[in-house]
Design a protein around this motif. Structure first.
Motif, PDB file in Angstrom:
ATOM      1  N   SER A  89       0.759  -1.260   0.000  1.00 10.02           N
ATOM      2  CA  SER A  89       0.000   0.000   0.000  1.00 10.02           C
ATOM      3  C   SER A  89       0.791   1.313   0.000  1.00 10.02           C
ATOM      4  N   GLU A  90       2.064   1.254  -0.341  1.00 10.19           N
ATOM      5  CA  GLU A  90       2.828   2.517  -0.383  1.00 10.19           C
ATOM      6  C   GLU A  90       2.085   3.605  -1.161  1.00 10.19           C
ATOM      7  N   THR A  91       1.618   3.227  -2.370  1.00 10.36           N
ATOM      8  CA  THR A  91       1.040   4.249  -3.247  1.00 10.36           C
ATOM      9  C   THR A  91      -0.395   4.627  -2.855  1.00 10.36           C
ATOM     10  N   TYR A 120      -0.499 -11.063  -8.414  1.00 10.74           N
ATOM     11  CA  TYR A 120      -0.645 -12.098  -9.432  1.00 10.74           C
ATOM     12  C   TYR A 120       0.687 -12.831  -9.525  1.00 10.74           C
ATOM     13  N   GLU A 121       0.900 -13.739  -8.573  1.00 13.20           N
ATOM     14  CA  GLU A 121       2.158 -14.484  -8.498  1.00 13.20           C
ATOM     15  C   GLU A 121       2.231 -15.449  -9.675  1.00 13.20           C
ATOM     16  N   THR A 122       3.395 -15.524 -10.297  1.00 18.36           N
ATOM     17  CA  THR A 122       3.536 -16.458 -11.416  1.00 18.36           C
ATOM     18  C   THR A 122       4.286 -17.728 -10.992  1.00 18.36           C
ATOM     19  N   LEU A 202      11.989 -19.991   4.344  1.00 20.37           N
ATOM     20  CA  LEU A 202      10.773 -19.222   4.098  1.00 20.37           C
ATOM     21  C   LEU A 202      10.996 -17.811   4.635  1.00 20.37           C
ATOM     22  N   GLN A 203      10.845 -16.838   3.745  1.00 21.80           N
ATOM     23  CA  GLN A 203      10.969 -15.439   4.186  1.00 21.80           C
ATOM     24  C   GLN A 203       9.688 -15.063   4.914  1.00 21.80           C
ATOM     25  N   ILE A 204       9.822 -14.771   6.215  1.00 10.89           N
ATOM     26  CA  ILE A 204       8.628 -14.547   7.029  1.00 10.89           C
ATOM     27  C   ILE A 204       8.485 -13.096   7.465  1.00 10.89           C
ATOM     28  N   GLY A 205       9.216 -12.219   6.790  1.00  8.20           N
ATOM     29  CA  GLY A 205       9.042 -10.794   7.076  1.00  8.20           C
ATOM     30  C   GLY A 205      10.144 -10.007   6.402  1.00  8.20           C
ATOM     31  N   THR A 206       9.825  -8.768   6.089  1.00  9.39           N
ATOM     32  CA  THR A 206      10.865  -7.896   5.542  1.00  9.39           C
ATOM     33  C   THR A 206      10.703  -6.504   6.131  1.00  9.39           C
ATOM     34  N   ILE A 207      11.827  -5.796   6.140  1.00 12.25           N
ATOM     35  CA  ILE A 207      11.867  -4.433   6.665  1.00 12.25           C
ATOM     36  C   ILE A 207      12.655  -3.607   5.653  1.00 12.25           C
TER      37      ILE A 207
HETATM   38  N1  A5A Z   1       5.468  -2.953   1.719  1.00 14.98           N
HETATM   39  C1  A5A Z   1       6.456  -3.908   2.123  1.00 14.98           C
HETATM   40  C2  A5A Z   1       6.367  -4.172   3.572  1.00 14.98           C
HETATM   41  C3  A5A Z   1       6.314  -5.186   1.328  1.00 14.98           C
HETATM   42  O1  A5A Z   1       5.361  -5.350   0.564  1.00 14.98           O
HETATM   43  N2  A5A Z   1       7.269  -6.071   1.489  1.00 14.98           N
HETATM   44  S1  A5A Z   1       7.296  -7.520   0.802  1.00 14.98           S
HETATM   45  O2  A5A Z   1       6.948  -7.447  -0.580  1.00 14.98           O
HETATM   46  O3  A5A Z   1       8.590  -8.068   1.078  1.00 14.98           O
HETATM   47  O4  A5A Z   1       6.215  -8.363   1.516  1.00 14.98           O
HETATM   48  C4  A5A Z   1       6.292  -8.545   2.916  1.00 14.98           C
HETATM   49  C5  A5A Z   1       6.187  -9.999   3.278  1.00 14.98           C
HETATM   50  O5  A5A Z   1       4.951 -10.529   2.817  1.00 14.98           O
HETATM   51  C6  A5A Z   1       7.241 -10.893   2.622  1.00 14.98           C
HETATM   52  O6  A5A Z   1       8.437 -10.881   3.339  1.00 14.98           O
HETATM   53  C7  A5A Z   1       6.574 -12.250   2.682  1.00 14.98           C
HETATM   54  O7  A5A Z   1       6.803 -12.831   3.952  1.00 14.98           O
HETATM   55  C8  A5A Z   1       5.107 -11.908   2.535  1.00 14.98           C
HETATM   56  N3  A5A Z   1       4.607 -12.178   1.176  1.00 14.98           N
HETATM   57  C9  A5A Z   1       4.958 -11.558   0.019  1.00 14.98           C
HETATM   58  N4  A5A Z   1       4.301 -12.082  -1.027  1.00 14.98           N
HETATM   59  C10 A5A Z   1       3.499 -13.054  -0.530  1.00 14.98           C
HETATM   60  C11 A5A Z   1       2.556 -13.960  -1.117  1.00 14.98           C
HETATM   61  N5  A5A Z   1       2.302 -13.953  -2.417  1.00 14.98           N
HETATM   62  N6  A5A Z   1       1.922 -14.831  -0.297  1.00 14.98           N
HETATM   63  C12 A5A Z   1       2.148 -14.823   1.035  1.00 14.98           C
HETATM   64  N7  A5A Z   1       3.020 -13.994   1.625  1.00 14.98           N
HETATM   65  C13 A5A Z   1       3.688 -13.113   0.863  1.00 14.98           C
END
Ligand code: A5A
Ligand code: MG
Ligand code: ZN
Length: 450
Positions: A89-91, A120-122, A202-207
Motif C-alpha cells: 500500500s505505499e502508493t 498475481y504471483e507467477t 521461508l521469508q517470514i518478514g521484511t523491513i
Molecule cells: N510494503 C512492504 C512491507 C512489502 O510489501 N514487502 S514484501 O513485498 O517483502 O512483503 C512482505 C512480506 O509478505 C514478505 O516478506 C513475505 O513474507 C510476505 N509475502 C509476500 N508475497 C506473498 C505472497 N504472495 N503470499 C504470502 N506472503 C507473501
C-alpha cells in the motif's frame, strides 16, 4: 494445512480460512498487534489505488507491474482511470502522508494496517506461503525527519519481529537482502527467514529503508525547526500469513499439529475415561472443565461417545498442548492425569493444584518448542568455503559463505548452486570469495527458498 485453510476455492492461489484456522490466525495476529500498538497507530486505507498514483515511483512500478490485478470497468462502463488492487500500500498511503505531515512535530509518524493484498504471483502458488490474495498482510509505514532516524526504526522493527517470532517459538535469521533483490523503491531491505522441515527457507518478514525515494515522488515534506521544507525519510515492514505456515510446518510432527500454547485455539482438552455405567467420571470432568474455563484457559470437554483412544488421536492431531484424562482411579485420589502434546509426558496432578500446574506445563511446552525448533535450525546451518560445499549444504538447509561484495560474484553464486542468496549477516569473518577468490569478509547465507 488441512483444517486450517481450504484450497478448493475455484480461483488459483486463493484460499478459504476454516473457522479453526481463523481462530489460530487471530491469536497470532493479536500478538503482532500488541507489539505494534505500543507506539504505532492502526489505520485502514482503501483497497483500490488509482493508476495515476501507482505509476509515480519508477522502481516500485517496475517491481510490481507483472503482479498487479487491475479493475478497469464499473459495471459495463470503462473507468477513466484504471484502479489497481493493492499489491502493497505505499502508493495508497503516501499521498495521504503528504496531506497529514506538516511539521517536524508530526514526526515520527508510525502507522500500520492489516489488510488483504493481491499479487498475481507467477511462481507456483502454495496455501499460506505464496498466495494471490494475501489475506493477512500486516504492513507498517513510518516517516522520520532524517535518514538516521529511519534507520533506527529499521532496527526497532527488527526487535519487534524478533519478539514476535520468539513468542511463536519460531527460529529465524535476519540478513540484509542483496541489492539485486531489494524491495522495489527501497534504499535497502532486511529479511527475516526461517528454515522449513524440508530444508528450504521461508521469508517470514521484511523491513525496508525507503530513504526519501517515495517522499520525493509523493512530495512528502515537513517544516524543520528552521522553517525550511525537508523531505521525510521512510520505512515500511511487512508480515503475512506465512507466519502461520511457519508455525504449522515447524512445530507439527507425525501425529499432526503442535501449537505454542499462547496461540493454540484450544489449550487443554478434558477427556473422561468412563468405567462401567457410572456417571461420576463425566461429572468430575465437567467440574474440571468449568474450573479451567473459569481460570481463563481455552478449555474443551470431549464428552462424545467416541472411544477415549480415538479422542486422544483427534485432539493430538488438532495440536492441543495439554490433555487431561479423568478416570475412576483418578477420581478416588481426587486427581487427574495431565498429558503433554509435545513430549507425551504424563503426570498425575491433585485437582486443587491443577490451575498452577497447567500454567507451568504451558510454559514448559513453549520453552521446549523453542529449544527443539532452534536445535533443528542450528544443526542445518553449515559453514561453507566453496560452491560445491554450498550445493551440498543447501540440500538440507542454509549455507554460510564468504562473499567479496561484488554483485557479479553474488549472482554467480546463485547460478552456480541453484540456491538463492538470502542476504548478508551483520557479522563479518575473514575468508575468500568462492567465485573470484579475493579476500572477502562479508558473510552471506544461501538456501533453496520458497
Ligand atoms: N510494503 C512492504 C512491507 C512489502 O510489501 N514487502 S514484501 O513485498 O517483502 O512483503 C512482505 C512480506 O509478505 C514478505 O516478506 C513475505 O513474507 C510476505 N509475502 C509476500 N508475497 C506473498 C505472497 N504472495 N503470499 C504470502 N506472503 C507473501
Ligand atoms: Mg534471484
Ligand atoms: Zn568475488
Amino acid at each position: 494445512m488441512a483444517g486450517i485453510v481450504d484450497v478448493r476455492y475455484p480461483i488459483k492461489g486463493l484460499c478459504v480460512w476454516h473457522p479453526f484456522g481463523l481462530v489460530l490466525k487471530n491469536k497470532v495476529y493479536l500478538i503482532l498487534r500488541s507489539l505494534l500498538d505500543v507506539d504505532h497507530q492502526e489505520a485502514l486505507f482503501p483497497l483500490l489505488i488509482p493508476e495515476t498514483e501507482f505509476m509515480k515511483e519508477a522502481e516500485h512500478i517496475k517491481g510490481f507491474e507483472e503482479e498487479v490485478y487491475w479493475v478497469t470497468k464499473g459495471g459495463t462502463t470503462p473507468l477513466d482511470v484504471p484502479l489497481a488492487l493493492r499489491p502493497t500500500s505505499e502508493t495508497a498511503i503516501y499521498p495521504m502522508f503528504k496531506l497529514w505531515i506538516r511539521s517536524h512535530a508530526d514526526l515520527p509518524l508510525k502507522m500500520y494496517q492489516i489488510v488483504n493484498t493481491f499479487r498475481y504471483e507467477t511462481k507456483h502458488t502454495r496455501p499460506l506461503i505464496r498466495v494471490r490474495e494475501i489475506t493477512s498482510f500486516k504492513e507498517a509505514h513510518t516517516a522520520h525527519t532524517t535518514w538516521e532516524a529511519a534507520e533506527k526504526q529499521v532496527h526497532e522493527a527488527m526487535r519487534i519481529y524478533s519478539e514476535f517470532y520468539d513468542r511463536l517459538a519460531i527460529p529465524y535469521i535476519i540478513t540484509k537482502r542483496p541489492n539485486w533483490d531489494k524491495f522495489p523503491g527501497a534504499d535497502y531491505s532486511i529479511a527475516v527467514d526461517t528454515l522449513m522441515p524440508d530444508g528450504k527457507t521461508l521469508q517470514i518478514g521484511t523491513i525496508h529503508h525507503l530513504g526519501s525515494n517515495f517522499a520525493k515522488t509523493f512530495d512528502i515534506t515537513y517544516e524543520d525547526v528552521n522553517g525550511e521544507q525537508q523531505y521525510v525519510h521512510q520505512t515500511c515492514y511487512g508480515i503475512s500469513e506465512r507466519c502461520i505456515a511457519a508455525v504449522i510446518a515447524i512445530h507439527g510432527d507425525d501425529k499432526g499439529l503442535v501449537f505454542p500454547p499462547e496461540v493454540a485455539p484450544i489449550q487443554v482438552v478434558v477427556i473422561p475415561i468412563p468405567f462401567g455405567k457410572g456417571k461420576d467420571v463425566l461429572e468430575a470432568s465437567k467440574r474440571v472443565h468449568k474450573m479451567l474455563s473459569d481460570a481463563g484457559f481455552r478449555a474443551a470437554l470431549d464428552s462424545s461417545d467416541e472411544r477415549p483412544g480415538a479422542k486422544f488421536y483427534k485432539w493430538e492431531m488438532k495440536g492441543v498442548p495439554l490433555r487431561i484424562e479423568v478416570g475412576p482411579r483418578d477420581l478416588k485420589s481426587n486427581s487427574v492425569t495431565l498429558v503433554r502434546r509435545d513430549t507425551s509426558e504424563k503426570t498425575s496432578i491433585p485437582v486443587p493444584d491443577l490451575v498452577p500446574a497447567i500454567n507451568q506445563k504451558l510454559k514448559d511446552i513453549h520453552a521446549n518448542l523453542c529449544v527443539r525448533a532452534k536445535k533443528s535450525f542450528d544443526e542445518r546451518v553449515v559453514e561453507c568455503a566453496t560452491l560445491s560445499e554450498v550445493k551440498t549444504a543447501v540440500k538440507k538447509g542454509i549455507a554460510r559463505v564468504n562473499w567479496c561484495g561484488d554483485e557479479q560474484c553474488g549472482i554467480k553464486m546463485e547460478d552456480g548452486t541453484g540456491a538463492d542468496v538470502l542476504g548478508e549477516l551483520a557479522q563479518t569473518k575473514k575468508g575468500k570469495c568462492p567465485v573470484c577468490g579475493k579476500d572477502a569478509d562479508k558473510v552471506v547465507l544461501m538456501a533453496r527458498t520458497y
